[in-house]
Scaffold this active site. Structure first.
Site, PDB file in Angstrom:
ATOM      1  N   ARG A  44      29.487  58.725 -93.157  1.00 59.97           N
ATOM      2  CA  ARG A  44      29.772  59.011 -94.566  1.00 59.97           C
ATOM      3  C   ARG A  44      30.020  57.699 -95.299  1.00 59.97           C
ATOM      4  O   ARG A  44      30.061  56.641 -94.706  1.00 59.97           O
ATOM      5  CB  ARG A  44      31.001  59.911 -94.652  1.00 59.97           C
ATOM      6  CG  ARG A  44      32.169  59.442 -93.731  1.00 59.97           C
ATOM      7  CD  ARG A  44      33.523  59.719 -94.272  1.00 59.97           C
ATOM      8  NE  ARG A  44      33.774  59.053 -95.516  1.00 59.97           N
ATOM      9  CZ  ARG A  44      34.145  57.758 -95.638  1.00 59.97           C
ATOM     10  NH1 ARG A  44      34.272  56.993 -94.557  1.00 59.97           N
ATOM     11  NH2 ARG A  44      34.367  57.234 -96.826  1.00 59.97           N
ATOM     12  N   GLY A  45      30.140  57.824 -96.617  1.00 61.82           N
ATOM     13  CA  GLY A  45      30.352  56.628 -97.430  1.00 61.82           C
ATOM     14  C   GLY A  45      29.022  56.134 -97.973  1.00 61.82           C
ATOM     15  O   GLY A  45      28.047  56.024 -97.225  1.00 61.82           O
ATOM     16  N   ARG A  80      22.783  65.126 -98.565  1.00 59.54           N
ATOM     17  CA  ARG A  80      23.957  65.188 -99.457  1.00 59.54           C
ATOM     18  C   ARG A  80      23.491  64.654-100.813  1.00 59.54           C
ATOM     19  O   ARG A  80      22.779  63.647-100.876  1.00 59.54           O
ATOM     20  CB  ARG A  80      25.133  64.342 -98.943  1.00 59.54           C
ATOM     21  CG  ARG A  80      25.805  64.900 -97.706  1.00 59.54           C
ATOM     22  CD  ARG A  80      27.026  64.065 -97.305  1.00 59.54           C
ATOM     23  NE  ARG A  80      28.181  64.307 -98.183  1.00 59.54           N
ATOM     24  CZ  ARG A  80      29.262  63.531 -98.212  1.00 59.54           C
ATOM     25  NH1 ARG A  80      29.313  62.441 -97.456  1.00 59.54           N
ATOM     26  NH2 ARG A  80      30.279  63.810 -99.010  1.00 59.54           N
ATOM     27  N   GLN A 183      40.066  61.525 -95.768  1.00 56.99           N
ATOM     28  CA  GLN A 183      39.473  60.213 -95.500  1.00 56.99           C
ATOM     29  C   GLN A 183      40.525  59.099 -95.629  1.00 56.99           C
ATOM     30  O   GLN A 183      40.479  58.096 -94.919  1.00 56.99           O
ATOM     31  CB  GLN A 183      38.313  59.929 -96.464  1.00 56.99           C
ATOM     32  CG  GLN A 183      37.045  60.734 -96.196  1.00 56.99           C
ATOM     33  CD  GLN A 183      36.960  62.020 -96.991  1.00 56.99           C
ATOM     34  OE1 GLN A 183      37.989  62.672 -97.215  1.00 56.99           O
ATOM     35  NE2 GLN A 183      35.764  62.417 -97.400  1.00 56.99           N
ATOM     36  N   ASP A 224      30.247  56.354-105.400  1.00 59.07           N
ATOM     37  CA  ASP A 224      29.062  56.950-104.781  1.00 59.07           C
ATOM     38  C   ASP A 224      27.847  56.829-105.679  1.00 59.07           C
ATOM     39  O   ASP A 224      26.710  56.928-105.199  1.00 59.07           O
ATOM     40  CB  ASP A 224      29.339  58.420-104.439  1.00 59.07           C
ATOM     41  CG  ASP A 224      30.353  58.509-103.315  1.00 59.07           C
ATOM     42  OD1 ASP A 224      31.567  58.470-103.595  1.00 59.07           O
ATOM     43  OD2 ASP A 224      29.919  58.581-102.148  1.00 59.07           O
ATOM     44  N   ASN A 234      32.782  59.352-107.881  1.00 58.15           N
ATOM     45  CA  ASN A 234      33.473  59.002-106.647  1.00 58.15           C
ATOM     46  C   ASN A 234      34.226  60.219-106.119  1.00 58.15           C
ATOM     47  O   ASN A 234      34.198  61.300-106.722  1.00 58.15           O
ATOM     48  CB  ASN A 234      34.429  57.824-106.907  1.00 58.15           C
ATOM     49  CG  ASN A 234      34.861  57.137-105.626  1.00 58.15           C
ATOM     50  OD1 ASN A 234      34.044  56.813-104.763  1.00 58.15           O
ATOM     51  ND2 ASN A 234      36.156  56.943-105.470  1.00 58.15           N
ATOM     52  N   LYS A 235      34.901  60.036-104.996  1.00 60.09           N
ATOM     53  CA  LYS A 235      35.606  61.139-104.358  1.00 60.09           C
ATOM     54  C   LYS A 235      36.534  61.875-105.311  1.00 60.09           C
ATOM     55  O   LYS A 235      37.223  61.227-106.125  1.00 60.09           O
ATOM     56  CB  LYS A 235      36.415  60.582-103.184  1.00 60.09           C
ATOM     57  CG  LYS A 235      37.171  61.588-102.345  1.00 60.09           C
ATOM     58  CD  LYS A 235      36.298  62.721-101.838  1.00 60.09           C
ATOM     59  CE  LYS A 235      35.093  62.192-101.115  1.00 60.09           C
ATOM     60  NZ  LYS A 235      34.081  63.225-100.807  1.00 60.09           N
TER      61      LYS A 235
HETATM   62  C1  LIG Z   1      32.216  52.777-100.089  1.00 56.87           C
HETATM   63  S1  LIG Z   1      31.556  54.280-100.565  1.00 56.87           S
HETATM   64  C2  LIG Z   1      32.849  55.308-100.108  1.00 56.87           C
HETATM   65  C3  LIG Z   1      32.877  56.536-100.947  1.00 56.87           C
HETATM   66  O1  LIG Z   1      32.276  57.612-100.222  1.00 56.87           O
HETATM   67  C4  LIG Z   1      33.243  58.624-100.060  1.00 56.87           C
HETATM   68  O2  LIG Z   1      32.709  59.900-100.094  1.00 56.87           O
HETATM   69  P1  LIG Z   1      32.474  60.664 -98.680  1.00 56.87           P
HETATM   70  O3  LIG Z   1      33.656  60.363 -97.809  1.00 56.87           O
HETATM   71  O4  LIG Z   1      32.368  62.121 -99.082  1.00 56.87           O
HETATM   72  O5  LIG Z   1      31.168  60.109 -98.136  1.00 56.87           O
HETATM   73  C5  LIG Z   1      34.173  58.406-101.235  1.00 56.87           C
HETATM   74  O6  LIG Z   1      33.610  58.867-102.437  1.00 56.87           O
HETATM   75  C6  LIG Z   1      34.292  56.915-101.213  1.00 56.87           C
HETATM   76  O7  LIG Z   1      34.790  56.310-102.368  1.00 56.87           O
END
Ligand SMILES: CSC[C@H]1O[C@H](OP(=O)(O)O)[C@H](O)[C@@H]1O
Length: 324
Positions: A44-45, A80, A183, A224, A234-235
């Protein structure tokens, strides 16, 4: 240790669903295995997803041909919807398909190496900015996970935190837990612990109050997708922290590589926000937290309007927003 890599003809990832209890490396030898890993957030990320997408095309080129291959490539890009890096990584590697599987893999590995270099550049640039704006020992609040686990290695916003720690100028860091998949509490805490960085974990909704109480000098988060007008996707929970930061008069800083900027999307209103299974909201550590019949609502991201953003730090520049 790299979060994702190409090893002996397959993709290897750290399985982030097993952390912090277990550090497990998973070997993905088929595209369906990769898609499952993406959708379960084993990988993820945004930057890590970009590399996963590109390596997914390499895997498809190595294991299938013709229409079957093209279907697999499309399925990786669609795994995704929100992080622009995933489809971007797929597109970049897929452009090499006419040249053959070796050319596709070489392009994916170039992207991997570029993301490694991006993390180092953002760490230094972001640390300089925060020291300039917040004095010699900024106390930071960060959200979700933006360390090496969200990239290949190094991270984005969390790379700035660890760089300030390395310089001996980090005043403190609070990681918001980031419900429902934690996370922050699971992954950011794990990474900061391994790096020897003292940290505290807060519930997500505490962020604005901690800011109001003057306990935070800057909010630093990842992204993101960053739209043409500067809106930051973003999250979920990021928007609340941005509102709290502006109300408290402290900088709200976004750290993301150029690969997360999306000039093709005008504003956050046009970004597909991933709606995950509501059941994730109704359970904790595998146990149900709600009565039978409860229904969860679970948008995985939100949109922070550009006028709440102080600055965006990328691997090549700082974009300042006058409005904030
Ligand atoms: C450095 S990008 C990280 C970004 O991704 C995360 O989302 P997810 O855990 O659902 O992939 C989150 O938005 C983070 O800020």
């Amino acid at each position: 240790m790299r979060t994702i890599d190409w090893v002996d003809g397959a993709i290897e990832i750290i399985d982030q669903t097993a952390l912090p209890a277990q550090l497990t490396v998973r070997r993905l030898t088929t595209v369906p295995e990769l898609i499952e890993a993406i959708q379960s957030l084993a990988v993820r990320g945004a930057p890590a997803l970009g590399v996963a997408g590109a390596l997914g095309v390499a895997l498809a080129a190595q294991t299938s041909t013709g229409a079957a291959r093209d279907e697999q490539v499309a399925a990786v890009a669609a795994a995704r919807p929100t992080a622009v890096n995933l489809a971007g990584g797929v597109d970049r590697a897929a452009a090499r398909l006419p040249e053959g599987a070796a050319a596709v893999l070489a392009e994916a590995l170039r992207l991997r190496d570029e993301e490694v270099a991006s993390s180092a550049a953002m760490a230094a640039r972001g640390a300089d900015l925060l020291q300039e704006r917040c004095g010699p020992a900024p106390r930071l609040l960060t959200h979700c996970n933006t360390g090496g686990l969200a990239t290949v290695t190094g991270g984005t916003a969390l790379a700035v935190v660890t760089e300030l720690h390395r310089r001996g100028t980090l005043g403190g860091v609070i990681a918001s837990e980031t419900r429902p998949l934690l996370q922050g509490a699971r992954l950011t805490a794990w990474e900061l612990g391994r790096a020897g960085v003292p940290y505290r974990v807060a519930v997500d909704s505490a962020g604005p109050f901690l800011l109001a109480r003057g306990e935070v000098d800057a909010v630093v988060v990842g992204a993101d997708r960053i739209c043409a007008n500067g809106d930051v996707v973003n999250k979920i929970g990021t928007y609340s922290h941005a509102l709290g930061a502006v109300r408290a008069g402290v900088p709200f800083v976004v750290v993301a590589p150029e690969s997360t900027l999306d000039p093709q999307t005008p504003t956050g209103a046009e970004v597909p926000i991933e709606d995950r299974d509501g059941a994730e909201v109704l359970s904790f550590d595998g146990s149900s937290t709600a009565p039978p019949g409860a229904v969860g609502i679970n948008p995985a991201f939100d949109v922070t309007p550009a006028d709440l953003v102080t600055a965006i730090v990328t691997d090549t520049r700082i974009i300042q927003f006058a409005g904030a």
